[in-house]
Each structure stands twice: as C-alpha cells, then as structure tokens.
Scaffold this active site. Sequence first.
Site, PDB file in Angstrom:
ATOM      1  N   CYS A 223      -0.014   1.579  12.614  1.00 41.51           N
ATOM      2  CA  CYS A 223       0.388   0.554  11.648  1.00 41.51           C
ATOM      3  C   CYS A 223       0.251  -0.785  12.345  1.00 41.51           C
ATOM      4  O   CYS A 223       0.672  -0.929  13.499  1.00 41.51           O
ATOM      5  CB  CYS A 223       1.824   0.770  11.171  1.00 41.51           C
ATOM      6  SG  CYS A 223       2.416  -0.573  10.108  1.00 41.51           S
TER       7      CYS A 223
ATOM      8  N   LYS B 168       7.895  -7.168   9.430  1.00 42.72           N
ATOM      9  CA  LYS B 168       7.559  -7.803   8.151  1.00 42.72           C
ATOM     10  C   LYS B 168       8.633  -8.798   7.707  1.00 42.72           C
ATOM     11  O   LYS B 168       8.346  -9.716   6.936  1.00 42.72           O
ATOM     12  CB  LYS B 168       7.338  -6.742   7.072  1.00 42.72           C
ATOM     13  CG  LYS B 168       5.991  -6.025   7.176  1.00 42.72           C
ATOM     14  CD  LYS B 168       5.762  -5.088   6.010  1.00 42.72           C
ATOM     15  CE  LYS B 168       4.423  -4.382   6.089  1.00 42.72           C
ATOM     16  NZ  LYS B 168       3.264  -5.277   5.921  1.00 42.72           N
TER      17      LYS B 168
ATOM     18  N   THR C 253      -2.612   1.571   6.544  1.00 45.92           N
ATOM     19  CA  THR C 253      -2.312   2.269   5.301  1.00 45.92           C
ATOM     20  C   THR C 253      -3.376   1.995   4.240  1.00 45.92           C
ATOM     21  O   THR C 253      -3.687   2.872   3.417  1.00 45.92           O
ATOM     22  CB  THR C 253      -0.920   1.872   4.770  1.00 45.92           C
ATOM     23  OG1 THR C 253       0.038   1.994   5.824  1.00 45.92           O
ATOM     24  CG2 THR C 253      -0.496   2.767   3.623  1.00 45.92           C
TER      25      THR C 253
ATOM     26  N   THR D  20       3.226   4.231   8.756  1.00 39.08           N
ATOM     27  CA  THR D  20       4.074   4.117   7.572  1.00 39.08           C
ATOM     28  C   THR D  20       4.224   5.469   6.887  1.00 39.08           C
ATOM     29  O   THR D  20       3.438   6.404   7.102  1.00 39.08           O
ATOM     30  CB  THR D  20       3.476   3.139   6.553  1.00 39.08           C
ATOM     31  OG1 THR D  20       2.224   3.661   6.090  1.00 39.08           O
ATOM     32  CG2 THR D  20       3.279   1.758   7.138  1.00 39.08           C
TER      33      THR D  20
ATOM     34  N   CYS E 115      -4.950  -3.304   8.293  1.00 33.65           N
ATOM     35  CA  CYS E 115      -3.840  -2.577   7.677  1.00 33.65           C
ATOM     36  C   CYS E 115      -4.246  -1.117   7.664  1.00 33.65           C
ATOM     37  O   CYS E 115      -5.205  -0.758   6.965  1.00 33.65           O
ATOM     38  CB  CYS E 115      -3.559  -3.074   6.264  1.00 33.65           C
ATOM     39  SG  CYS E 115      -2.378  -2.025   5.366  1.00 33.65           S
TER      40      CYS E 115
ATOM     41  N   ARG F 152       0.807  -1.201   0.000  1.00 27.99           N
ATOM     42  CA  ARG F 152       0.000   0.000   0.000  1.00 27.99           C
ATOM     43  C   ARG F 152       0.850   1.266   0.000  1.00 27.99           C
ATOM     44  O   ARG F 152       0.609   2.207  -0.746  1.00 27.99           O
ATOM     45  CB  ARG F 152      -0.945   0.017   1.214  1.00 27.99           C
ATOM     46  CG  ARG F 152      -2.132  -0.925   1.094  1.00 27.99           C
ATOM     47  CD  ARG F 152      -1.784  -2.404   1.059  1.00 27.99           C
ATOM     48  NE  ARG F 152      -1.078  -2.835   2.270  1.00 27.99           N
ATOM     49  CZ  ARG F 152      -0.311  -3.928   2.337  1.00 27.99           C
ATOM     50  NH1 ARG F 152      -0.133  -4.699   1.282  1.00 27.99           N
ATOM     51  NH2 ARG F 152       0.296  -4.262   3.461  1.00 27.99           N
TER      52      ARG F 152
END
Length: 247
Positions: free
Chosen positions: A198, A169, A90, A130, A88, A53
Amino acid sequence: MMEEKKRKIGIIGGVGPMATVVFMKKIIEMTDAVRDQDHIEILVDHCPSIPDRTAYILDHTKPNPVGKILECANRLADGGAYEIAIPCVTAHFFHQEIQEKSRREVLNGVRDTMDYLKERGYSKIGVMATDGTVRSNLFVQNESDGMEIIYPSAERQKDVMHLIYDDVKSGREPEMGLFYRVTDELNDKGAEVIVLGCTELSVIADHRHPQGLYLDVLDVLARRLVMDCGRLKSQYRELLPLKGEKL
C-alpha cells in the site's frame, strides 16, 4: 539517445496525495542525472477526488473509481505520456479494465513485484496491504508456482488499516509500534520478505526507514519507469539481495 517521447511518463496521482510525492521523489532519486536536463519529464494528474478503491471493492454500491482513473489516463495520454503508473496498489484491482480502455501502457506494479521476488528466489511473501487488496487476492493472483502469500491475522490487519487510514491518510504520525506488531507476526509466520503493498506504507518507510527485509511496490514501479527510460542508477539495479545473501 532515447527518443523524447519515451522520456515523458505519466502518473495518476492523489491516491493518496502524499504517496504521489514520495513516488516522484523515488523516480528522481533513481535517475542517473548530473543536471536538471538529464531528468525524466513527468506528467502528474493529481486527482484525489478519485473514489476510494477499497470502499468499492468491499461494497459495489459505493462509487466506482474506474471512470475517474480513465479520465486521468486520457489526459496524460493527451499530454504525451509514453506510459502511465498509478501509485496506489489497491487500484491495481482494476488494472485489466483500465489497460483495455487506456491509450497508453499502464504499468502493473503488483505483477512486476511478484516477478521480481521470483527472480530473487523468494517464495514465502508477507504482504501488508488494504482490506481491498487482501480481499481481492491481488498478490495471490500474481504469484508463481511454489510461492506462498502470507497475510496478517484479522487483528493485525486492523493495525494495517489504522496505519493507512487513521495515520497517513489523516496526516498524523504513524504509530510504529503497530507497524512492527504486524511485521513481527508476518516474520513469525515464516515470511522471508515483507511487501509494502500500500503506498501509504511506502510513505511510512520513506520517512521512518524501518529495519528488516522489505520490498516496496513503489520502489518496483519507480525502478521500472526509470529503467524504461534508460536512466537507472546502478545502485538501484537490485532492490533486494538474492534469497540467502546477507543485506
């Protein structure tokens, strides 16, 4: 007794994968249940192939994630999901387009978070998120009059991105020194509460339980889903003390 269709919720997962697991854990922990059958039916479309994203928000030549997200939303609707959440933050940049094209309500965790902060009396909000979320001003767009969104400096924002992409991640242990370096700066700038904006940061909070006053967007989303199903445990009615109250 609540209608069965209202007890089936949908999750567009895989963005990221571990955050999806943490989100489901939060839903289960918040649900008032004494047996398996009391829990909420959850449909999860775990789709880590959804394009990044932040990459698209920062560079529109990159793959647009909306098409894949909508495919997931449609599969969840076909499976009987009453409403849908995307763990999520974002991805909320695309919320309006997704909602317009979805057959089910898609919850807006950013808007719910800002509304909740207003209810609890907070006005100076530190946000860890983010680059895509920061650049798109998602939290600023959902703030109320008198609210101030406080972001990290450029250097500390690099720390946030490192925690998200290079640590969580990538399946590595989060560097908590970086986490506290960011939160200390936000507190020094006057933040009354820090929003974990986030879901990879939600993973860190779930495993490490950092000290301080935080509001996790995943907690807000999970609470909303469980409330909508009429199954919220009393201890989760409030996620933050009123401004000025002690923890």
